[in-house]
Write an enzyme that holds these catalytic residues in place. Sequence first.
Site, short mmCIF file in Angstrom:
data_model
loop_
_atom_site.label_atom_id
_atom_site.label_comp_id
_atom_site.label_asym_id
_atom_site.label_seq_id
_atom_site.Cartn_x
_atom_site.Cartn_y
_atom_site.Cartn_z
N GLU A 94 0.83 -1.20 0.00
CA GLU A 94 0.00 0.00 0.00
C GLU A 94 0.87 1.26 0.00
O GLU A 94 1.96 1.26 0.57
CB GLU A 94 -0.91 -0.01 1.24
CG GLU A 94 -1.94 -1.13 1.14
CD GLU A 94 -2.82 -1.29 2.39
OE1 GLU A 94 -3.90 -1.86 2.25
OE2 GLU A 94 -2.42 -0.87 3.49
N CYS A 107 3.51 8.58 0.87
CA CYS A 107 4.05 7.67 1.88
C CYS A 107 4.16 6.31 1.19
O CYS A 107 3.15 5.72 0.81
CB CYS A 107 3.09 7.63 3.07
SG CYS A 107 3.54 6.40 4.29
N CYS A 114 6.78 -6.86 6.68
CA CYS A 114 7.89 -6.20 7.37
C CYS A 114 8.72 -7.22 8.11
O CYS A 114 8.21 -8.23 8.59
CB CYS A 114 7.35 -5.16 8.36
SG CYS A 114 8.65 -4.10 9.05
N CYS A 118 7.24 -4.74 15.60
CA CYS A 118 6.76 -3.72 16.54
C CYS A 118 5.34 -4.08 16.96
O CYS A 118 4.48 -4.35 16.13
CB CYS A 118 6.80 -2.35 15.88
SG CYS A 118 8.44 -1.91 15.29
N CYS A 121 2.13 -2.06 15.58
CA CYS A 121 2.01 -1.77 14.14
C CYS A 121 1.28 -2.91 13.42
O CYS A 121 1.62 -4.08 13.58
CB CYS A 121 3.39 -1.57 13.54
SG CYS A 121 3.34 -1.21 11.78
N CYS A 339 -0.50 6.04 9.85
CA CYS A 339 0.72 5.34 10.28
C CYS A 339 0.38 4.05 11.00
O CYS A 339 -0.41 4.05 11.93
CB CYS A 339 1.48 6.19 11.29
SG CYS A 339 2.45 7.47 10.60
N1 SAH Z 1 9.79 0.72 9.50
C1 SAH Z 1 9.89 2.12 9.42
C2 SAH Z 1 8.82 2.81 8.59
C3 SAH Z 1 7.38 2.34 8.73
S1 SAH Z 1 6.43 2.83 10.11
C4 SAH Z 1 9.95 2.73 10.80
O1 SAH Z 1 9.84 1.99 11.76
O2 SAH Z 1 10.17 3.92 10.93
C5 SAH Z 1 6.15 4.54 10.01
C6 SAH Z 1 5.90 5.19 11.36
O3 SAH Z 1 4.63 4.82 11.91
C7 SAH Z 1 6.92 4.78 12.40
O4 SAH Z 1 7.32 5.87 13.16
C8 SAH Z 1 6.11 3.81 13.27
O5 SAH Z 1 6.67 3.65 14.53
C9 SAH Z 1 4.77 4.47 13.26
N2 SAH Z 1 3.66 3.60 13.66
C10 SAH Z 1 3.57 2.26 13.52
N3 SAH Z 1 2.39 1.82 14.01
C11 SAH Z 1 1.71 2.92 14.43
C12 SAH Z 1 0.41 3.12 14.99
N4 SAH Z 1 -0.42 2.11 15.19
N5 SAH Z 1 0.05 4.38 15.30
C13 SAH Z 1 0.88 5.43 15.06
N6 SAH Z 1 2.10 5.29 14.53
C14 SAH Z 1 2.52 4.05 14.21
#
Ligand code: SAH
Length: 346
Positions: A94, A107, A114, A118, A121, A339
């Site tokens: 996406e 974006c 991935c 995390c 996420c 995000c």
């Molecule tokens: N892997 C990379 C890029 C993808 S995530 C990274 O970790 O930076 C993009 C951003 O969204 C990151 O800062 C991540 O921590 C944040 N993110 C992930 N899940 C989220 C959520 N449920 N709510 C808000 N931000 C989130």
Amino acid sequence: MKTKKKDIRALTLEQLRDFFVENGDQPFRGNQVYEWLWRKSAHSFDVMTNISKETRDILEANFVINHIKVDVMQRSTDGTIKNAVRLYDDLIVESVLIPTKTRTTACVSSQVGCSLDCKFCATARLKRMRNLNPDEIYDQVVAIDNESRLYFDRPLSNIVFMGMGEPLMNYKNVLKAINKITSNEGLGMSPKRITVSTSGVPKIIKKMADEEVKFNLAVSLHSAIDEIRTSIMPFNATFTLADLREALVYWYHKTKSRITYEYVVWKGINDTQKDVDALVNFCRFAPSKVNLIEYNPIDDGKFQQASNQALDMYVHTLERNGIVVTVRRSRGKDIDAACGQLANKS
Ligand code: SAH
């Protein structure tokens, strides 16, 4: 036996020129085709009208153009657009277009699924299937640029690598894509308008610093205390904050480019004074700013956005210590485009 045709966009300009010479043609034919493939973003050889039919047949016999296809496009009530993008092998990633008054930001994704896990996420729940190729990253940007022109009457202005995947776990291809996006044979965009967001892979951050890359670096920090960070971002057990810190100091020393820390404040996880003090301390190691991101709930409520009071404490403490802080509101939540919500649900 039919041999598998090669992805023509895996070739450099030189290799393409060589191909034509080997086939009894002129090297400049390579330049013409290269322009079609990148700047003009051709989806097929048929559209290459200044190339003879005979030559197009030779290309057809030897190569494929693995162009992405926007399968589903969803529009949010706030103007955000989410593309579900189909790849040549039918996998889906996406990408999101985020419009504001003055900017259009793309974006984009760097991996299918991935490699990291995390806990907050949605993408982490998908298995990492494979890395995206440079052209698949490039195509996402072109698709969003086209949508920006169509729906907002202006070209794309910024790119963030904050879609699916960990860009530094696919660094080689991400860099190739950025080189193409910023080069004149591609989109000619300034690298200053591109931000690569990473959970923090110290070795690659140092490599980027050594290569003196010109794009911006954002780090998803979320906690400056090892124990807490490891509990929500388990790979922190391997890539610890001390290693990350060292790599970031190195990055700043080499590039003189300020780092952005992305940070979500969650109830009962990182919402105390001790947490913000640790963040202030971490920010002292290299010039940086903090982006407080709103949490986008993805599950049963294990993670919850902290209270406004806790957020205020963060903002005041950071500002009192001279650290620039912005609070970023989420966009496109109604279509799962915010995000951490990208999980191929459309
Ligand atoms: N892997 C990379 C890029 C993808 S995530 C990274 O970790 O930076 C993009 C951003 O969204 C990151 O800062 C991540 O921590 C944040 N993110 C992930 N899940 C989220 C959520 N449920 N709510 C808000 N931000 C989130």
